[in-house]
Design a protein around this motif. Structure first.
Motif, PDB file in Angstrom:
ATOM      1  N   LYS A   2       3.791  11.010  21.247  1.00 43.14           N
ATOM      2  CA  LYS A   2       2.728  11.029  20.294  1.00 43.14           C
ATOM      3  C   LYS A   2       3.179  10.352  19.577  1.00 43.14           C
ATOM      4  CE  LYS A   2       0.228  15.570  22.131  1.00 43.14           C
ATOM      5  NZ  LYS A   2       1.083  16.230  21.535  1.00 43.14           N
ATOM      6  N   LYS A  12      11.265  10.649   9.300  1.00 44.59           N
ATOM      7  CA  LYS A  12      12.525  11.280   8.586  1.00 44.59           C
ATOM      8  C   LYS A  12      13.560  10.500   8.258  1.00 44.59           C
ATOM      9  CE  LYS A  12      14.844  15.461  10.375  1.00 44.59           C
ATOM     10  NZ  LYS A  12      13.389  16.561  10.094  1.00 44.59           N
ATOM     11  N   ILE A 356      18.248  12.973  27.715  1.00 44.63           N
ATOM     12  CA  ILE A 356      16.737  13.890  27.391  1.00 44.63           C
ATOM     13  C   ILE A 356      15.670  13.945  27.820  1.00 44.63           C
ATOM     14  CG2 ILE A 356      18.632  15.464  26.035  1.00 44.63           C
ATOM     15  CD1 ILE A 356      16.544  14.936  23.922  1.00 44.63           C
ATOM     16  N   GLY A 357      15.349  12.028  28.544  1.00 46.09           N
ATOM     17  CA  GLY A 357      13.945  11.894  28.652  1.00 46.09           C
ATOM     18  C   GLY A 357      12.746  11.109  27.859  1.00 46.09           C
TER      19      GLY A 357
ATOM     20  N   SER B  80      13.557   8.334  33.777  1.00 51.06           N
ATOM     21  CA  SER B  80      13.296   8.852  32.175  1.00 51.06           C
ATOM     22  C   SER B  80      12.426  10.140  32.306  1.00 51.06           C
ATOM     23  CB  SER B  80      12.818   7.922  31.076  1.00 51.06           C
ATOM     24  OG  SER B  80      13.491   6.981  30.764  1.00 51.06           O
ATOM     25  N   GLU B  81      11.563  10.519  32.996  1.00 53.09           N
ATOM     26  CA  GLU B  81      10.344  11.667  34.016  1.00 53.09           C
ATOM     27  C   GLU B  81      11.532  12.483  34.649  1.00 53.09           C
ATOM     28  OE1 GLU B  81       7.713  10.039  35.613  1.00 53.09           O
ATOM     29  OE2 GLU B  81       6.385   8.601  33.667  1.00 53.09           O
ATOM     30  N   ASN B  84      13.895  14.165  32.315  1.00 52.68           N
ATOM     31  CA  ASN B  84      13.715  14.659  31.173  1.00 52.68           C
ATOM     32  C   ASN B  84      12.789  16.501  32.145  1.00 52.68           C
ATOM     33  OD1 ASN B  84       9.986  15.562  29.748  1.00 52.68           O
ATOM     34  ND2 ASN B  84      11.937  15.285  28.096  1.00 52.68           N
ATOM     35  N   PHE B 100      18.610  16.784  12.350  1.00 58.33           N
ATOM     36  CA  PHE B 100      17.241  17.964  12.812  1.00 58.33           C
ATOM     37  C   PHE B 100      18.164  19.268  13.304  1.00 58.33           C
ATOM     38  CE2 PHE B 100      15.762  13.575  14.821  1.00 58.33           C
ATOM     39  CZ  PHE B 100      14.238  14.081  14.414  1.00 58.33           C
ATOM     40  N   GLN B 104      14.712  21.687  15.785  1.00 61.79           N
ATOM     41  CA  GLN B 104      14.333  20.871  16.130  1.00 61.79           C
ATOM     42  C   GLN B 104      15.096  19.907  17.800  1.00 61.79           C
ATOM     43  OE1 GLN B 104      14.843  19.231  12.007  1.00 61.79           O
ATOM     44  NE2 GLN B 104      11.792  19.399  12.427  1.00 61.79           N
ATOM     45  N   LEU B 108      13.324  18.766  21.527  1.00 62.55           N
ATOM     46  CA  LEU B 108      13.403  17.109  21.227  1.00 62.55           C
ATOM     47  C   LEU B 108      12.919  16.957  22.463  1.00 62.55           C
ATOM     48  CD1 LEU B 108      13.161  14.957  19.723  1.00 62.55           C
ATOM     49  CD2 LEU B 108      16.216  14.313  20.172  1.00 62.55           C
ATOM     50  N   PRO B 109      14.006  17.398  24.161  1.00 64.48           N
ATOM     51  CA  PRO B 109      12.753  17.384  25.338  1.00 64.48           C
ATOM     52  C   PRO B 109      11.781  17.637  25.459  1.00 64.48           C
ATOM     53  CG  PRO B 109      15.761  18.360  24.924  1.00 64.48           C
ATOM     54  CD  PRO B 109      15.067  18.362  23.656  1.00 64.48           C
ATOM     55  N   ILE B 111       9.664  17.283  23.289  1.00 69.27           N
ATOM     56  CA  ILE B 111       8.561  16.277  22.593  1.00 69.27           C
ATOM     57  C   ILE B 111       7.947  14.815  23.581  1.00 69.27           C
ATOM     58  CG2 ILE B 111       8.309  14.367  20.843  1.00 69.27           C
ATOM     59  CD1 ILE B 111      10.002  16.393  18.963  1.00 69.27           C
ATOM     60  N   TYR B 112       9.710  14.999  23.889  1.00 71.04           N
ATOM     61  CA  TYR B 112       9.076  13.083  25.273  1.00 71.04           C
ATOM     62  C   TYR B 112       8.410  13.898  26.141  1.00 71.04           C
ATOM     63  CZ  TYR B 112      12.299  11.130  22.436  1.00 71.04           C
ATOM     64  OH  TYR B 112      12.780  10.410  21.551  1.00 71.04           O
ATOM     65  N   GLY B 114       6.120  15.571  26.347  1.00 69.41           N
ATOM     66  CA  GLY B 114       4.340  15.716  25.683  1.00 69.41           C
ATOM     67  C   GLY B 114       3.833  16.975  25.954  1.00 69.41           C
ATOM     68  N   LEU B 115       4.785  18.296  25.124  1.00 69.14           N
ATOM     69  CA  LEU B 115       4.234  19.384  24.844  1.00 69.14           C
ATOM     70  C   LEU B 115       3.863  19.603  23.623  1.00 69.14           C
ATOM     71  CD1 LEU B 115       5.799  20.301  27.520  1.00 69.14           C
ATOM     72  CD2 LEU B 115       5.933  22.273  26.431  1.00 69.14           C
ATOM     73  N   ARG B 116       2.856  20.554  23.596  1.00 68.35           N
ATOM     74  CA  ARG B 116       1.877  20.505  22.134  1.00 68.35           C
ATOM     75  C   ARG B 116       2.859  21.333  21.007  1.00 68.35           C
ATOM     76  NH1 ARG B 116      -3.128  23.608  24.525  1.00 68.35           N
ATOM     77  NH2 ARG B 116      -2.560  24.868  23.335  1.00 68.35           N
ATOM     78  N   ARG B 120       6.013  24.287  22.230  1.00 65.36           N
ATOM     79  CA  ARG B 120       6.823  23.720  22.037  1.00 65.36           C
ATOM     80  C   ARG B 120       7.962  24.309  20.858  1.00 65.36           C
ATOM     81  NH1 ARG B 120       5.453  18.045  20.122  1.00 65.36           N
ATOM     82  NH2 ARG B 120       5.987  19.290  18.116  1.00 65.36           N
ATOM     83  N   ARG B 156      19.305  23.578  24.352  1.00 61.26           N
ATOM     84  CA  ARG B 156      18.390  22.201  24.708  1.00 61.26           C
ATOM     85  C   ARG B 156      18.222  21.701  26.362  1.00 61.26           C
ATOM     86  NH1 ARG B 156      20.815  16.322  21.615  1.00 61.26           N
ATOM     87  NH2 ARG B 156      21.702  17.002  23.562  1.00 61.26           N
TER      88      ARG B 156
END
Lengths: 444, 244
Positions: A2, A12, A356-357, B80-81, B84, B100, B104, B108-109, B111-112, B114-116, B120, B156
């Motif tokens: 996003k 940051k 990590i993606g 990448s998918e 992930n 971080f 955090q 990170l994984p 975030i990529y 697309g989780l809320r 997360r 992670r």
């Protein structure tokens, strides 16, 4: 990923290198500050000029003057009665595009006398419309009326320069109803104009600063040229009075040449400046009737003069803006440079993110967002810088046109800063997004 | 079908004029729930093999199936998918992001993915608890010891609930005691049914995994299962036959 998260990450990253980020922003800050200052200064000048243009009658004021007839008409040019009140009357009756019209017969360098005080100024014999065409404003009293004209009354409207010279230290209201002599004949003052001055003069007076020499009422040919000198020295009286009292005899070499009821000037105001040329042609056709086809008149318009003023404002704005843009671009190159260094510094981090993606475009977005945030930050700080700079400039160059910050200029400046941020981040972002994950992980 | 299946996989690199085959016709299959070690000297092709298995790279020829998906022909975004969703990495040098904090880093994984934000956080906290670092959530990696950093990295790797966890010399930067505890953690995860593939050059570590895949010159030269493993799972040869 996003956009919002990228934005947070960008912030940051910038926060983690505050000093470096500020240094990087500096180019953008200075660029935006100078761009906005240039815009504000030129907008101030433009505003002042337009103000002045309006004060002196605006583009809608057109003047008709005498002109030698063309050569092929010179043999029978005598059939034209020349410029007379009839010209004004026909325009008034027949030209729908004309708002106000006034014939002018003037008495230049007339002696205005009250007691022992004498002031020399031009007296205009005119119609009541003269007041509107030249955009006068009364401070006290009344305008000329049709009755004044019909009865050729000895009344006049006077400007502040006249008040201050003949009634020194008196208020305008005290002058109302008083008499003065114009070339020896008594006239009653029925109206006094307000003081015409530039916005900067007004501001200065409001602050209580009085320049030596009495502000803008000092002599018109002094160092401090005052565009309103003539307007402040104005004296208006009915044109009929002017004709009967001053133009009925025309003594040349001890021989009376008879009355001279020719006009010195014929002025009118258009109802719509957009139909400028149409109005001029319409009036020309009317005058061709009264002048019996002899082209012994010419139109004096301010179109070209105003155009050239607008042009010079525009070119000042463009050249100033261009210089400011160059500094913005230099700032952008600074961003590119730092972002490249930052990408190199973070190759391993990028490798981890990829592992990590993160997709290539996630990395691209991250870098672009970072550089745009730097651009935006620089733009916002530059905005503050511009306001500071303008305050400083206003202090230093007092009396000039006050700089004017327009919302559009702010939008353009900050928008351009963000644009520069995006553009300058593009190459580093592309480079980062194309890193091979394996090599990036091995790096360092 | 096995979780990971390699069929005649070859990977060649061009170094100047020469072409080097880092992997040369490798056949391998790893079942879900296995705990395997890939071992070999440097230059044996074990890193290349792990990069392929980890979807960081694609083979020059041959077929690579991961959880039923053909990864050998996938493009960059698809890889990448896959990384992930299906794969968790644990590196020798931890590779945490220093700016971080622990939470955090573990988030990170996701975030990529697309989780809320709420999801997360709860999942990251669960993963951190799993590796026993709940009291270190707000610390940055620089405030942690090596063993703790590696635990964060494992958290992670676990957080997206991947099918396979790859660990590249996970104890290489740790002292033996800490390394021991990390290996114990892997042991636990394996016992819980996770598929784990370790890459190492340390025979001792490899000896403790139920399966050892030995590489040399781009080829698998040995694929050994301990007795315990053999009892619970089919022998390697049989799996190969199955895939052919």
């Amino acid at each position: 990923m996003k956009l919002w998260l990228s934005l947070l990450m960008g912030l940051k990253e910038i926060g983690a290198h505050k000093f470096r980020s500020i240094l990087t922003m500096l180019g953008i800050i200075l660029g935006v500050a100078s761009l906005l200052t240039t815009f504000a200064l030129t907008a101030g000048i433009a505003h002042g000029m337009r103000d002045f243009m309006t004060q002196i009658g605006g583009i809608e004021k057109i003047e008709i003057t005498k002109q030698d007839p063309p050569e092929e008409q010179s043999g029978f040019a005598d059939i034209s009665p020349g410029s007379t009140v009839a010209d004004a009357e026909i325009i008034q009756r027949r030209s729908p595009l004309v708002n106000y019209v006034s014939p002018v017969s003037s008495l230049s360098n007339a002696a205005l006398t009250r007691g022992s005080q004498t002031y020399r100024a031009t007296v205009y014999g005119c119609w009541p419309d003269f007041y509107y065409i030249n955009k006068h404003e009364l401070e006290v009293g009344r305008r000329l009326s049709q009755l004044d004209l019909d009865e050729a009354r000895h009344v006049c409207l006077i400007g502040q320069s006249v008040v201050r010279s003949l009634w020194p230290g008196r208020k305008s209201a005290d002058v109302l109803g008083q008499s003065m002599l114009i070339n020896g004949r008594p006239f009653t003052v029925v109206g006094v104009f307000k003081l015409y001055e530039r916005a900067s003069e007004k501001a200065r007076r409001a602050q209580g600063i009085v320049r030596p020499g009495g502000g803008n009422l000092s002599a018109g040919r002094s160092k401090n040229y005052d565009p309103f000198f003539g307007k402040n020295a104005s004296v208006q009286t009915p044109i009929t009075t002017m004709f009967y009292d001053y133009k009925s005899a025309n003594v040349v070499g001890k021989v009376d040449q008879g009355p001279n009821y020719k006009l010195d000037q014929l002025i009118f105001q258009l109802s719509d400046a957009a139909r400028f040329h149409e109005a001029v042609e319409q009036t020309r056709a009317l005058l061709n009737v009264t002048h019996r086809g002899i082209e012994d008149f010419a139109f004096v318009t301010r179109e070209e003069w105003f155009d050239s003023m607008e042009r010079s404002i525009r070119s000042t704005r463009i050249s100033g803006g261009l210089i400011a843009c160059i500094s913005l671009i230099v700032g952008g190159i600074g961003i590119t440079n730092i972002m490249l260094a930052s990408v190199t510094e973070r190759i391993r981090e990028i490798g981890v993110r990829r592992a990590i993606g993160a997709k290539g475009r996630d990395i691209f977005l991250q870098i672009i967002v970072e550089s745009s945030v730097i651009g935006l930050g620089g733009g916002v700080l530059g905005l503050g810088g511009a306001f500071g700079l303008l305050r400083l400039l206003a202090k230093i160059t007092e009396g000039e046109n006050t700089p004017l910050v327009e919302p559009g200029a702010i939008l353009i400046s900050v928008g351009f800063a963000i644009f520069i941020g995006i553009v300058s981040g593009f190459y580093p972002a592309l480079k980062a997004s194309r890193l091979d994950p394996i090599e990036a992980l091995r790096y360092g | 079908m096995a979780l990971i299946e390699l069929t005649e996989v070859t990977k060649r690199y061009r170094v100047g004029e020469q072409e080097i085959a880092a992997l040369d016709g490798v056949n391998l299959s790893i079942e879900a729930g296995e705990y395997a070690a890939i071992i070999g000297p440097s230059g044996s092709g074990k890193s290349t093999l792990m990069h392929l298995l980890g979807c960081l790279d694609t083979p020059t020829s041959g077929r690579l199936m991961i959880d039923g998906i053909d990864a050998s022909r996938a493009g960059g975004d698809r890889l990448s998918e896959l990384r992930n969703a299906k794969i968790g990495f644990v590196f020798q040098s931890f590779n945490l992001l220093p700016k971080f904090n622990v939470l955090q880093n573990v988030e990170l994984p996701m975030i990529y993915a697309g989780l809320r934000a709420a999801d997360r956080k709860s999942r990251a906290l669960a993963a951190i608890e799993r590796v026993g670092l709940s009291n270190r959530v707000k610390n940055t990696p620089l405030q942690l010891s090596g063993g703790q950093m590696q635990r964060v990295a494992i958290a992670r790797a676990l957080v997206n609930d991947p099918r396979i966890i790859f660990a590249d010399e996970p104890t290489g930067n740790l002292d033996s005691t800490t390394g021991e505890s990390i290996l114990a953690l892997f042991q636990e995860l394996s016992a819980q049914g996770r598929t784990i593939v370790l890459v190492t050059h340390d025979q001792e570590i490899a000896a403790r995994t139920p399966r050892r895949i030995e590489m040399r010159d781009g080829k698998i030269v040995a694929d050994v299962r301990t007795a315990a493993a053999a009892e619970s799972r089919n022998p390697n040869i049989e799996i190969r036959n199955e895939s052919e």
